[in-house]
Design a protein around this motif. Structure first.
Motif, short mmCIF file in Angstrom:
data_model
loop_
_atom_site.label_atom_id
_atom_site.label_comp_id
_atom_site.label_asym_id
_atom_site.label_seq_id
_atom_site.Cartn_x
_atom_site.Cartn_y
_atom_site.Cartn_z
N ALA A 120 -3.56 8.25 -5.45
CA ALA A 120 -2.59 7.28 -4.93
C ALA A 120 -2.01 6.43 -6.05
CB ALA A 120 -3.25 6.40 -3.88
N LEU A 121 -2.83 6.04 -7.01
CA LEU A 121 -2.37 5.23 -8.13
C LEU A 121 -1.41 6.03 -9.01
CD1 LEU A 121 -2.52 2.59 -9.73
CD2 LEU A 121 -4.61 3.45 -10.82
N ALA A 138 1.99 6.35 -7.38
CA ALA A 138 2.75 5.10 -7.41
C ALA A 138 3.28 4.79 -8.80
CB ALA A 138 1.87 3.95 -6.93
N SER A 191 0.27 -8.61 -14.57
CA SER A 191 -0.60 -8.21 -13.47
C SER A 191 -1.20 -9.45 -12.83
CB SER A 191 -1.72 -7.30 -13.99
OG SER A 191 -2.73 -8.06 -14.64
N ALA A 207 -6.02 -0.49 -8.68
CA ALA A 207 -4.99 -0.08 -7.73
C ALA A 207 -4.49 -1.26 -6.91
CB ALA A 207 -5.53 1.01 -6.81
N VAL A 208 -5.41 -2.09 -6.46
CA VAL A 208 -5.03 -3.26 -5.66
C VAL A 208 -4.23 -4.24 -6.50
CG1 VAL A 208 -5.95 -5.27 -4.44
CG2 VAL A 208 -6.95 -3.01 -4.04
N ALA A 214 -0.71 -2.76 -7.18
CA ALA A 214 0.09 -2.81 -5.95
C ALA A 214 0.62 -4.21 -5.69
CB ALA A 214 -0.74 -2.33 -4.77
N ALA A 215 -0.25 -5.21 -5.87
CA ALA A 215 0.17 -6.59 -5.64
C ALA A 215 1.13 -7.09 -6.71
CB ALA A 215 -1.06 -7.50 -5.60
N VAL A 259 4.35 -2.36 -4.82
CA VAL A 259 4.37 -0.96 -4.39
C VAL A 259 3.09 -0.67 -3.63
CG1 VAL A 259 4.35 1.44 -5.16
CG2 VAL A 259 5.82 -0.22 -6.31
N PRO A 260 3.17 -0.16 -2.40
CA PRO A 260 1.93 0.12 -1.66
C PRO A 260 1.13 1.24 -2.30
CG PRO A 260 3.84 1.00 -0.49
CD PRO A 260 4.38 0.17 -1.62
N ILE A 261 -0.17 1.03 -2.41
CA ILE A 261 -1.09 2.05 -2.93
C ILE A 261 -2.25 2.15 -1.94
CG2 ILE A 261 -2.60 2.73 -4.82
CD1 ILE A 261 -0.82 1.18 -6.72
N ALA A 271 -7.03 -5.87 0.70
CA ALA A 271 -6.50 -6.22 -0.62
C ALA A 271 -6.66 -7.71 -0.91
CB ALA A 271 -5.02 -5.82 -0.71
#
Length: 230
Positions: free
Chosen positions: A35-36, A39, A52, A148-149, A152-153, A157-159, A210
């Protein structure tokens, strides 16, 4: 909700037969890395340079550190960490950031190289490899999940992170979190509103998986909130 404690050999849970305790997380780790990778692949370089949720770290540095962590032998990780710790005046946070920045600045730290590296790690993990340079334990899963979290944040982008993975990592972190975080969660039940897991005893504090992970890892100051009264 799922009883996550059965998946981890935790010292503070009731003693019982642990022969079935999970020690490798190949499936979940491969899913997170897949998933990562999906993305990250289409992102422009500007997104990689974004800040980040980890103070002073860029998205590129978060991903580079993850790739380094998952592809480096335990002995080499120890040597590199010890050397960096000494170089950074024995500040663990500064030492880890220095490792991440060196990894991101290397030829293997470009966005294209990192996407390829994560894809290779995903494939090796999915194939069930478990040697000294392909990590599949809960520690490796925790590194991948929070990366990943965080990503995404940071870039919006949703992961997708499997529920069992997010719950197991949250449980592990809750037991090891710094004192200031434990002060908020102690004596409470943490419950994800978008995943089928909870753990702990006492009043319920809730948030998305998350949100809970970002708080537990110090990526967010927003603590899980009390559940609405019925």
């Amino acid at each position: 909700m799922s009883d996550l404690s059965r998946y981890l050999p935790l010292s503070n849970r009731p003693t019982h037969d642990e022969s079935a305790v999970t020690t490798t997380w190949n499936v979940e780790l491969a899913d997170v890395l897949g998933a990562l990778t999906a993305a990250l692949a289409p992102l422009p370089d500007a997104a990689w340079a974004s800040a980040s949720r980890r103070p002073d770290w860029s998205v590129n540095e978060v991903v580079a550190h993850l790739a380094w962590r998952l592809s480096t032998s335990r002995r080499e990780r120890w040597r590199t960490s010890a050397r960096s710790l000494a170089e950074q005046g024995f500040s663990a946070a500064a030492a880890e950031l220095a490792i991440a920045r060196r990894a991101a600045a290397s030829a293997d730290g470009s966005p294209t190289a990192l996407v390829a590296a994560l894809a290779r790690l995903r494939d090796a993990t999915a194939a069930g490899n478990d040697d000294d340079t392909v990590q599949t334990g809960i520690g490796a899963l925790a590194e991948a999940v929070i990366a990943a979290v965080d990503v995404a944040a940071s870039i919006g982008v949703p992961i997708a992170v499997p529920e069992r993975a997010s719950g197991a990592v949250a449980l592990r972190r809750a037991l090891e979190a710094p004192t200031e975080i434990k002060a908020v969660t102690r004596g409470c039940t943490l419950a994800a509103t978008d995943a089928d897991w909870s753990f702990g005893h006492g009043p319920v504090l809730q948030g998305t998986a998350a949100e809970i992970l970002l708080f537990l890892y110090g990526r967010s100051d927003t603590a899980p909130r009390p559940a609405p009264k019925a």
